[in-house]
Write a protein that holds these residues in place. Sequence first.
Motif, mmCIF file in Angstrom:
data_model
loop_
_atom_site.group_PDB
_atom_site.id
_atom_site.type_symbol
_atom_site.label_atom_id
_atom_site.label_comp_id
_atom_site.label_asym_id
_atom_site.label_seq_id
_atom_site.Cartn_x
_atom_site.Cartn_y
_atom_site.Cartn_z
ATOM 1 N N ASP A 117 -0.140 -6.465 6.280
ATOM 2 C CA ASP A 117 1.151 -5.772 6.218
ATOM 3 C C ASP A 117 1.777 -5.617 7.593
ATOM 4 O OD1 ASP A 117 0.943 -5.644 3.524
ATOM 5 O OD2 ASP A 117 1.057 -3.475 3.358
ATOM 6 N N ASP A 136 0.929 -14.829 -0.751
ATOM 7 C CA ASP A 136 -0.346 -15.107 -0.114
ATOM 8 C C ASP A 136 -0.384 -16.560 0.344
ATOM 9 O OD1 ASP A 136 -1.348 -12.581 -0.308
ATOM 10 O OD2 ASP A 136 -2.684 -12.973 -1.992
ATOM 11 N N THR A 162 6.051 -9.509 -9.872
ATOM 12 C CA THR A 162 4.770 -9.937 -9.326
ATOM 13 C C THR A 162 4.130 -10.963 -10.243
ATOM 14 O OG1 THR A 162 2.727 -9.100 -8.298
ATOM 15 C CG2 THR A 162 3.355 -8.155 -10.423
ATOM 16 N N GLY A 205 -0.770 -9.044 -4.842
ATOM 17 C CA GLY A 205 -0.353 -9.569 -3.556
ATOM 18 C C GLY A 205 -0.063 -11.048 -3.517
ATOM 19 N N ILE A 208 4.981 -11.068 -4.482
ATOM 20 C CA ILE A 208 5.801 -9.890 -4.748
ATOM 21 C C ILE A 208 7.230 -10.236 -4.356
ATOM 22 C CG2 ILE A 208 6.274 -7.477 -4.176
ATOM 23 C CD1 ILE A 208 3.333 -7.130 -3.496
ATOM 24 N N LEU A 221 6.398 -0.736 3.900
ATOM 25 C CA LEU A 221 5.005 -1.188 3.929
ATOM 26 C C LEU A 221 4.131 -0.151 4.619
ATOM 27 C CD1 LEU A 221 5.705 -4.884 4.979
ATOM 28 C CD2 LEU A 221 5.088 -4.086 2.700
ATOM 29 N N SER A 228 -2.669 -2.454 -0.338
ATOM 30 C CA SER A 228 -1.291 -1.999 -0.132
ATOM 31 C C SER A 228 -0.331 -2.660 -1.109
ATOM 32 C CB SER A 228 -0.850 -2.292 1.304
ATOM 33 O OG SER A 228 -1.039 -3.674 1.602
ATOM 34 N N ASP A 229 -0.631 -3.893 -1.546
ATOM 35 C CA ASP A 229 0.222 -4.546 -2.535
ATOM 36 C C ASP A 229 0.167 -3.792 -3.868
ATOM 37 O OD1 ASP A 229 -2.419 -5.176 -2.858
ATOM 38 O OD2 ASP A 229 -2.141 -7.340 -2.928
ATOM 39 N N TYR A 230 -1.039 -3.427 -4.276
ATOM 40 C CA TYR A 230 -1.232 -2.625 -5.484
ATOM 41 C C TYR A 230 -0.449 -1.319 -5.367
ATOM 42 C CZ TYR A 230 -3.962 -0.543 -9.350
ATOM 43 O OH TYR A 230 -4.350 0.029 -10.529
#
Length: 378
Positions: A117, A136, A162, A205, A208, A221, A228-230
Amino acid sequence: MVCAIATFLVILISGSLVFYSACAWSTQHFFSQSARNPAKFDDTPVSIAIPVCGLDAGAWENWSSLCQQDYPHYEILFGAVDSQDAAIPVIKKLKEQFGDRVRLFTGLKPRGINHKDSTLTYLLEQAQHDLLIFADSDIRVPPDYIRTVTAPLADPEVGMVTCAFVGRNPQSLGAAIASFGRCFDFIPSLLIARILDGGLRCAVGATIATRRTVLSDCGGLHLNRIGSDYNLGKRAARSGYRVELSHYILESDTGKESVPQMFQRELRWARTIRFNRGPQYYTMAFCYGTVYCIPLLLLSGFAPWAIALALTTWTLRYLQAFIALSSTKAPKLLNWLWALPLRDILSLVIWIVGGYGRVAYWRGRRLKIEGDGIISEL
Protein backbone atom coordinates in the motif's frame (compact mmCIF):
# COMPACT_ATOMS: atom_id res chain seq x y z
CA MET A 1 -15.71 -40.38 26.48
CA VAL A 2 -15.48 -42.08 23.08
CA CYS A 3 -19.23 -41.65 22.63
CA ALA A 4 -19.00 -37.94 23.45
CA ILE A 5 -16.17 -37.41 20.95
CA ALA A 6 -18.07 -39.33 18.26
CA THR A 7 -21.18 -37.22 18.91
CA PHE A 8 -19.12 -34.04 18.64
CA LEU A 9 -17.64 -35.22 15.34
CA VAL A 10 -21.11 -36.02 14.00
CA ILE A 11 -22.22 -32.47 14.86
CA LEU A 12 -19.21 -31.01 13.05
CA ILE A 13 -19.78 -33.25 10.03
CA SER A 14 -23.48 -32.33 9.92
CA GLY A 15 -22.55 -28.65 9.90
CA SER A 16 -20.06 -29.36 7.12
CA LEU A 17 -22.80 -30.99 5.03
CA VAL A 18 -24.77 -27.76 5.33
CA PHE A 19 -21.64 -25.78 4.41
CA TYR A 20 -20.84 -27.89 1.32
CA SER A 21 -24.46 -27.63 0.19
CA ALA A 22 -24.41 -23.85 0.66
CA CYS A 23 -21.14 -23.64 -1.29
CA ALA A 24 -22.59 -25.64 -4.17
CA TRP A 25 -25.84 -23.65 -4.29
CA SER A 26 -24.26 -20.19 -3.95
CA THR A 27 -21.64 -20.95 -6.62
CA GLN A 28 -24.17 -22.34 -9.07
CA HIS A 29 -26.57 -19.47 -8.41
CA PHE A 30 -23.98 -16.70 -8.80
CA PHE A 31 -22.38 -17.95 -11.99
CA SER A 32 -25.68 -18.90 -13.62
CA GLN A 33 -26.86 -15.31 -13.34
CA SER A 34 -26.06 -12.98 -16.20
CA ALA A 35 -23.67 -10.19 -15.30
CA ARG A 36 -25.26 -6.77 -15.16
CA ASN A 37 -24.64 -4.60 -18.18
CA PRO A 38 -24.67 -0.97 -17.02
CA ALA A 39 -23.37 1.90 -19.12
CA LYS A 40 -19.64 1.50 -19.62
CA PHE A 41 -16.82 3.96 -19.04
CA ASP A 42 -15.72 3.61 -22.66
CA ASP A 43 -14.26 7.12 -22.83
CA THR A 44 -13.14 7.54 -19.23
CA PRO A 45 -9.34 7.19 -18.89
CA VAL A 46 -8.12 4.61 -16.39
CA SER A 47 -4.95 4.34 -14.30
CA ILE A 48 -3.81 0.83 -13.38
CA ALA A 49 -1.44 0.69 -10.40
CA ILE A 50 0.69 -2.42 -9.87
CA PRO A 51 3.14 -2.70 -6.94
CA VAL A 52 5.88 -5.23 -7.64
CA CYS A 53 8.28 -7.08 -5.36
CA GLY A 54 10.35 -9.68 -7.13
CA LEU A 55 9.63 -11.45 -10.39
CA ASP A 56 6.54 -13.65 -10.35
CA ALA A 57 6.10 -16.71 -12.55
CA GLY A 58 4.87 -15.74 -16.02
CA ALA A 59 5.48 -12.02 -15.35
CA TRP A 60 6.01 -11.09 -19.00
CA GLU A 61 2.81 -12.82 -20.13
CA ASN A 62 0.85 -11.35 -17.20
CA TRP A 63 1.95 -7.77 -17.79
CA SER A 64 1.75 -8.00 -21.58
CA SER A 65 -1.90 -8.96 -21.24
CA LEU A 66 -2.51 -5.72 -19.33
CA CYS A 67 -0.77 -3.73 -22.05
CA GLN A 68 -3.01 -5.13 -24.80
CA GLN A 69 -6.43 -4.01 -23.61
CA ASP A 70 -9.38 -3.23 -25.84
CA TYR A 71 -9.83 0.13 -24.15
CA PRO A 72 -9.16 3.61 -25.62
CA HIS A 73 -7.34 5.47 -22.84
CA TYR A 74 -5.39 3.93 -19.98
CA GLU A 75 -1.99 3.90 -18.35
CA ILE A 76 -0.14 1.27 -16.31
CA LEU A 77 2.02 2.38 -13.42
CA PHE A 78 4.51 -0.04 -11.88
CA GLY A 79 6.19 0.71 -8.58
CA ALA A 80 8.99 -1.01 -6.64
CA VAL A 81 10.61 -0.30 -3.29
CA ASP A 82 13.98 -1.68 -4.39
CA SER A 83 15.60 0.09 -7.33
CA GLN A 84 17.39 -3.21 -8.09
CA ASP A 85 14.24 -5.33 -8.03
CA ALA A 86 14.37 -8.35 -10.34
CA ALA A 87 11.14 -7.22 -12.04
CA ILE A 88 12.58 -3.94 -13.30
CA PRO A 89 14.37 -5.26 -16.46
CA VAL A 90 11.12 -6.94 -17.57
CA ILE A 91 9.13 -3.75 -17.01
CA LYS A 92 11.71 -1.74 -18.97
CA LYS A 93 11.28 -4.20 -21.83
CA LEU A 94 7.51 -3.57 -21.61
CA LYS A 95 8.17 0.17 -21.90
CA GLU A 96 10.20 -0.41 -25.04
CA GLN A 97 7.38 -2.39 -26.63
CA PHE A 98 4.34 -0.46 -25.43
CA GLY A 99 5.74 3.06 -25.11
CA ASP A 100 4.26 5.72 -22.86
CA ARG A 101 1.41 3.45 -21.79
CA VAL A 102 3.81 1.92 -19.24
CA ARG A 103 5.38 4.03 -16.47
CA LEU A 104 7.89 2.78 -13.91
CA PHE A 105 8.81 4.21 -10.50
CA THR A 106 11.54 2.68 -8.35
CA GLY A 107 13.29 3.35 -5.07
CA LEU A 108 9.97 4.12 -3.37
CA LYS A 109 10.95 4.37 0.28
CA PRO A 110 8.30 2.67 2.44
CA ARG A 111 5.91 5.06 4.18
CA GLY A 112 4.56 2.32 6.44
CA ILE A 113 4.90 -1.34 7.32
CA ASN A 114 2.60 -2.42 4.48
CA HIS A 115 4.99 -1.95 1.54
CA LYS A 116 2.32 -2.83 -1.02
CA ASP A 117 0.00 0.00 0.00
CA SER A 118 2.95 2.32 0.54
CA THR A 119 3.95 1.78 -3.09
CA LEU A 120 0.34 2.33 -4.18
CA THR A 121 0.33 5.76 -2.48
CA TYR A 122 3.28 6.80 -4.64
CA LEU A 123 1.56 5.51 -7.76
CA LEU A 124 -1.65 7.33 -6.86
CA GLU A 125 0.27 10.59 -6.70
CA GLN A 126 1.57 9.97 -10.22
CA ALA A 127 -1.67 8.58 -11.70
CA GLN A 128 -3.21 10.92 -14.25
CA HIS A 129 -6.79 9.65 -14.02
CA ASP A 130 -9.55 9.41 -11.42
CA LEU A 131 -10.80 5.97 -12.43
CA LEU A 132 -8.43 3.53 -10.75
CA ILE A 133 -7.58 -0.16 -10.82
CA PHE A 134 -5.27 -1.69 -8.23
CA ALA A 135 -3.95 -5.01 -9.53
CA ASP A 136 -1.64 -7.70 -8.21
CA SER A 137 1.46 -8.49 -10.23
CA ASP A 138 0.66 -12.18 -10.79
CA ILE A 139 -2.63 -11.98 -12.72
CA ARG A 140 -3.23 -12.58 -16.43
CA VAL A 141 -6.22 -10.94 -18.09
CA PRO A 142 -8.20 -10.98 -21.37
CA PRO A 143 -8.45 -7.91 -23.67
CA ASP A 144 -11.81 -6.86 -22.16
CA TYR A 145 -10.48 -6.79 -18.58
CA ILE A 146 -10.68 -3.00 -18.09
CA ARG A 147 -14.16 -2.78 -19.62
CA THR A 148 -15.39 -5.65 -17.47
CA VAL A 149 -14.14 -4.46 -14.09
CA THR A 150 -14.96 -0.76 -14.56
CA ALA A 151 -18.45 -1.23 -16.06
CA PRO A 152 -20.31 -1.51 -12.70
CA LEU A 153 -18.76 1.79 -11.54
CA ALA A 154 -21.03 3.61 -13.99
CA ASP A 155 -23.62 3.18 -11.23
CA PRO A 156 -22.83 5.85 -8.61
CA GLU A 157 -24.01 3.51 -5.83
CA VAL A 158 -21.23 1.08 -6.71
CA GLY A 159 -18.02 2.24 -5.12
CA MET A 160 -15.78 -0.73 -5.71
CA VAL A 161 -15.48 -3.77 -7.98
CA THR A 162 -13.28 -6.72 -7.10
CA CYS A 163 -12.37 -10.05 -8.69
CA ALA A 164 -11.57 -13.48 -7.33
CA PHE A 165 -8.83 -15.57 -8.92
CA VAL A 166 -7.71 -19.14 -9.56
CA GLY A 167 -4.77 -20.91 -11.20
CA ARG A 168 -6.41 -22.92 -13.95
CA ASN A 169 -3.38 -24.91 -15.08
CA PRO A 170 -1.14 -25.65 -12.08
CA GLN A 171 2.29 -27.14 -12.75
CA SER A 172 3.04 -28.53 -9.29
CA LEU A 173 1.27 -30.11 -6.35
CA GLY A 174 1.63 -26.93 -4.30
CA ALA A 175 0.12 -24.81 -7.08
CA ALA A 176 -2.74 -27.31 -7.52
CA ILE A 177 -3.56 -27.32 -3.81
CA ALA A 178 -3.46 -23.51 -3.81
CA SER A 179 -5.90 -23.46 -6.75
CA PHE A 180 -8.20 -25.89 -4.93
CA GLY A 181 -8.30 -23.54 -1.96
CA ARG A 182 -9.30 -20.59 -4.12
CA CYS A 183 -11.69 -22.44 -6.40
CA PHE A 184 -13.41 -24.86 -4.00
CA ASP A 185 -13.25 -22.93 -0.72
CA PHE A 186 -12.44 -19.23 -0.98
CA ILE A 187 -14.79 -18.23 -3.81
CA PRO A 188 -17.80 -20.20 -2.46
CA SER A 189 -17.16 -18.84 1.06
CA LEU A 190 -17.00 -15.32 -0.37
CA LEU A 191 -20.37 -15.87 -2.05
CA ILE A 192 -21.91 -17.22 1.17
CA ALA A 193 -20.59 -14.23 3.16
CA ARG A 194 -22.02 -11.95 0.46
CA ILE A 195 -25.48 -13.44 1.07
CA LEU A 196 -25.27 -13.48 4.87
CA ASP A 197 -23.90 -9.92 5.06
CA GLY A 198 -26.45 -8.53 2.62
CA GLY A 199 -23.70 -7.61 0.17
CA LEU A 200 -19.97 -7.95 -0.20
CA ARG A 201 -18.08 -6.35 2.70
CA CYS A 202 -14.52 -6.94 1.63
CA ALA A 203 -12.32 -6.69 -1.45
CA VAL A 204 -9.80 -9.06 -3.01
CA GLY A 205 -6.38 -7.58 -3.74
CA ALA A 206 -6.00 -9.30 -7.13
CA THR A 207 -8.14 -6.50 -8.59
CA ILE A 208 -9.86 -3.52 -7.02
CA ALA A 209 -11.50 -0.99 -9.34
CA THR A 210 -12.70 2.25 -7.79
CA ARG A 211 -12.81 6.04 -8.06
CA ARG A 212 -10.61 8.56 -6.25
CA THR A 213 -13.64 10.07 -4.54
CA VAL A 214 -14.64 6.68 -3.13
CA LEU A 215 -11.10 6.04 -1.93
CA SER A 216 -11.16 9.40 -0.14
CA ASP A 217 -14.56 8.67 1.44
CA CYS A 218 -13.21 5.35 2.74
CA GLY A 219 -10.26 6.99 4.44
CA GLY A 220 -7.69 6.10 1.79
CA LEU A 221 -5.06 3.40 1.97
CA HIS A 222 -3.86 2.19 5.36
CA LEU A 223 -0.10 1.75 5.49
CA ASN A 224 0.21 -0.32 8.67
CA ARG A 225 -2.46 -2.98 8.25
CA ILE A 226 -2.44 -6.57 7.11
CA GLY A 227 -5.17 -7.56 4.68
CA SER A 228 -5.60 -3.91 3.73
CA ASP A 229 -7.42 -4.86 0.52
CA TYR A 230 -9.94 -6.87 2.55
CA ASN A 231 -10.29 -3.96 4.97
CA LEU A 232 -10.67 -1.40 2.17
CA GLY A 233 -13.74 -3.22 0.85
CA LYS A 234 -15.15 -3.37 4.37
CA ARG A 235 -14.68 0.39 4.78
CA ALA A 236 -16.27 1.07 1.38
CA ALA A 237 -19.37 -0.88 2.42
CA ARG A 238 -19.52 0.97 5.74
CA SER A 239 -19.31 4.27 3.84
CA GLY A 240 -22.55 3.38 2.06
CA TYR A 241 -21.14 2.14 -1.24
CA ARG A 242 -21.93 -1.18 -2.86
CA VAL A 243 -18.99 -3.50 -3.40
CA GLU A 244 -19.51 -5.69 -6.47
CA LEU A 245 -17.92 -9.06 -7.07
CA SER A 246 -17.24 -9.43 -10.78
CA HIS A 247 -18.38 -12.58 -12.57
CA TYR A 248 -14.99 -12.65 -14.23
CA ILE A 249 -12.48 -14.92 -12.45
CA LEU A 250 -8.88 -13.85 -12.96
CA GLU A 251 -6.13 -16.23 -14.00
CA SER A 252 -3.38 -16.26 -11.37
CA ASP A 253 -0.24 -18.18 -12.25
CA THR A 254 1.63 -19.46 -9.20
CA GLY A 255 4.10 -21.39 -11.36
CA LYS A 256 5.65 -24.39 -9.60
CA GLU A 257 4.83 -23.23 -6.09
CA SER A 258 5.77 -25.68 -3.33
CA VAL A 259 3.47 -26.88 -0.57
CA PRO A 260 5.48 -25.02 2.16
CA GLN A 261 5.23 -21.77 0.17
CA MET A 262 1.49 -22.25 -0.18
CA PHE A 263 1.18 -23.04 3.53
CA GLN A 264 2.97 -19.85 4.64
CA ARG A 265 0.89 -17.63 2.36
CA GLU A 266 -2.44 -19.18 3.36
CA LEU A 267 -1.50 -19.03 7.04
CA ARG A 268 -1.04 -15.28 6.58
CA TRP A 269 -4.45 -15.13 4.88
CA ALA A 270 -6.03 -17.12 7.73
CA ARG A 271 -4.72 -14.71 10.34
CA THR A 272 -5.81 -11.78 8.15
CA ILE A 273 -9.37 -13.13 8.14
CA ARG A 274 -9.23 -13.79 11.88
CA PHE A 275 -8.18 -10.23 12.71
CA ASN A 276 -10.69 -8.71 10.28
CA ARG A 277 -13.71 -10.94 11.01
CA GLY A 278 -13.15 -11.50 14.71
CA PRO A 279 -15.05 -14.40 16.37
CA GLN A 280 -16.68 -15.34 13.05
CA TYR A 281 -13.36 -16.93 12.14
CA TYR A 282 -14.02 -19.81 14.52
CA THR A 283 -17.31 -20.76 12.84
CA MET A 284 -15.10 -22.17 10.08
CA ALA A 285 -14.84 -25.26 12.27
CA PHE A 286 -17.82 -26.52 10.25
CA CYS A 287 -15.89 -26.44 6.95
CA TYR A 288 -13.81 -29.61 7.26
CA GLY A 289 -16.27 -32.49 7.41
CA THR A 290 -14.26 -34.73 5.10
CA VAL A 291 -11.36 -34.72 7.57
CA TYR A 292 -13.59 -35.31 10.61
CA CYS A 293 -14.85 -38.49 8.95
CA ILE A 294 -11.48 -40.17 9.45
CA PRO A 295 -11.43 -40.16 13.30
CA LEU A 296 -15.17 -40.89 13.34
CA LEU A 297 -14.63 -44.07 11.32
CA LEU A 298 -11.81 -45.16 13.63
CA LEU A 299 -13.75 -44.42 16.83
CA SER A 300 -16.87 -46.21 15.58
CA GLY A 301 -14.91 -49.25 14.43
CA PHE A 302 -16.11 -48.57 10.88
CA ALA A 303 -19.75 -48.95 11.88
CA PRO A 304 -22.16 -49.00 8.90
CA TRP A 305 -23.76 -45.71 9.92
CA ALA A 306 -20.33 -44.00 10.11
CA ILE A 307 -19.37 -45.39 6.69
CA ALA A 308 -22.67 -44.12 5.25
CA LEU A 309 -22.10 -40.66 6.76
CA ALA A 310 -18.53 -40.55 5.44
CA LEU A 311 -19.60 -41.58 1.94
CA THR A 312 -22.33 -38.93 1.95
CA THR A 313 -19.87 -36.27 3.10
CA TRP A 314 -17.21 -37.11 0.52
CA THR A 315 -19.77 -37.40 -2.28
CA LEU A 316 -21.18 -33.97 -1.48
CA ARG A 317 -17.68 -32.48 -1.21
CA TYR A 318 -16.68 -33.78 -4.63
CA LEU A 319 -19.99 -32.66 -6.14
CA GLN A 320 -19.39 -29.18 -4.72
CA ALA A 321 -15.84 -29.22 -6.14
CA PHE A 322 -17.12 -30.22 -9.60
CA ILE A 323 -19.63 -27.35 -9.54
CA ALA A 324 -16.89 -24.91 -8.54
CA LEU A 325 -14.39 -25.91 -11.22
CA SER A 326 -17.14 -25.94 -13.85
CA SER A 327 -18.38 -22.48 -12.82
CA THR A 328 -14.88 -20.99 -12.81
CA LYS A 329 -13.98 -22.68 -16.11
CA ALA A 330 -11.03 -24.59 -14.69
CA PRO A 331 -11.33 -28.09 -16.25
CA LYS A 332 -7.59 -28.80 -15.99
CA LEU A 333 -7.96 -28.96 -12.22
CA LEU A 334 -9.67 -32.31 -12.80
CA ASN A 335 -6.21 -33.82 -13.32
CA TRP A 336 -5.34 -32.96 -9.72
CA LEU A 337 -8.56 -34.00 -7.94
CA TRP A 338 -6.78 -36.95 -6.38
CA ALA A 339 -5.13 -34.35 -4.09
CA LEU A 340 -8.41 -33.02 -2.68
CA PRO A 341 -8.10 -35.03 0.60
CA LEU A 342 -4.63 -33.49 1.13
CA ARG A 343 -6.10 -30.05 0.43
CA ASP A 344 -8.80 -30.56 3.08
CA ILE A 345 -6.33 -31.81 5.68
CA LEU A 346 -4.02 -28.85 5.06
CA SER A 347 -6.98 -26.46 5.23
CA LEU A 348 -7.89 -27.75 8.69
CA VAL A 349 -4.27 -27.47 9.87
CA ILE A 350 -4.01 -23.91 8.51
CA TRP A 351 -7.28 -22.93 10.20
CA ILE A 352 -6.15 -24.36 13.55
CA VAL A 353 -2.71 -22.71 13.42
CA GLY A 354 -4.25 -19.48 12.11
CA GLY A 355 -6.60 -19.43 15.11
CA TYR A 356 -3.82 -18.31 17.41
CA GLY A 357 -0.54 -16.45 17.09
CA ARG A 358 0.21 -12.93 15.89
CA VAL A 359 3.06 -13.45 13.44
CA ALA A 360 2.81 -13.44 9.64
CA TYR A 361 5.48 -13.90 6.97
CA TRP A 362 5.11 -11.64 3.94
CA ARG A 363 7.60 -11.47 1.07
CA GLY A 364 10.45 -12.57 3.33
CA ARG A 365 9.47 -10.23 6.16
CA ARG A 366 8.31 -11.24 9.64
CA LEU A 367 5.41 -9.13 10.91
CA LYS A 368 3.51 -8.93 14.18
CA ILE A 369 -0.27 -8.42 14.06
CA GLU A 370 -2.12 -6.51 16.78
CA GLY A 371 -5.56 -5.00 17.41
CA ASP A 372 -7.83 -5.48 14.40
CA GLY A 373 -5.01 -6.07 11.95
CA ILE A 374 -2.36 -3.43 12.65
CA ILE A 375 1.13 -4.72 11.83
CA SER A 376 4.62 -3.94 13.04
CA GLU A 377 7.99 -5.23 11.87
CA LEU A 378 9.82 -7.95 13.82
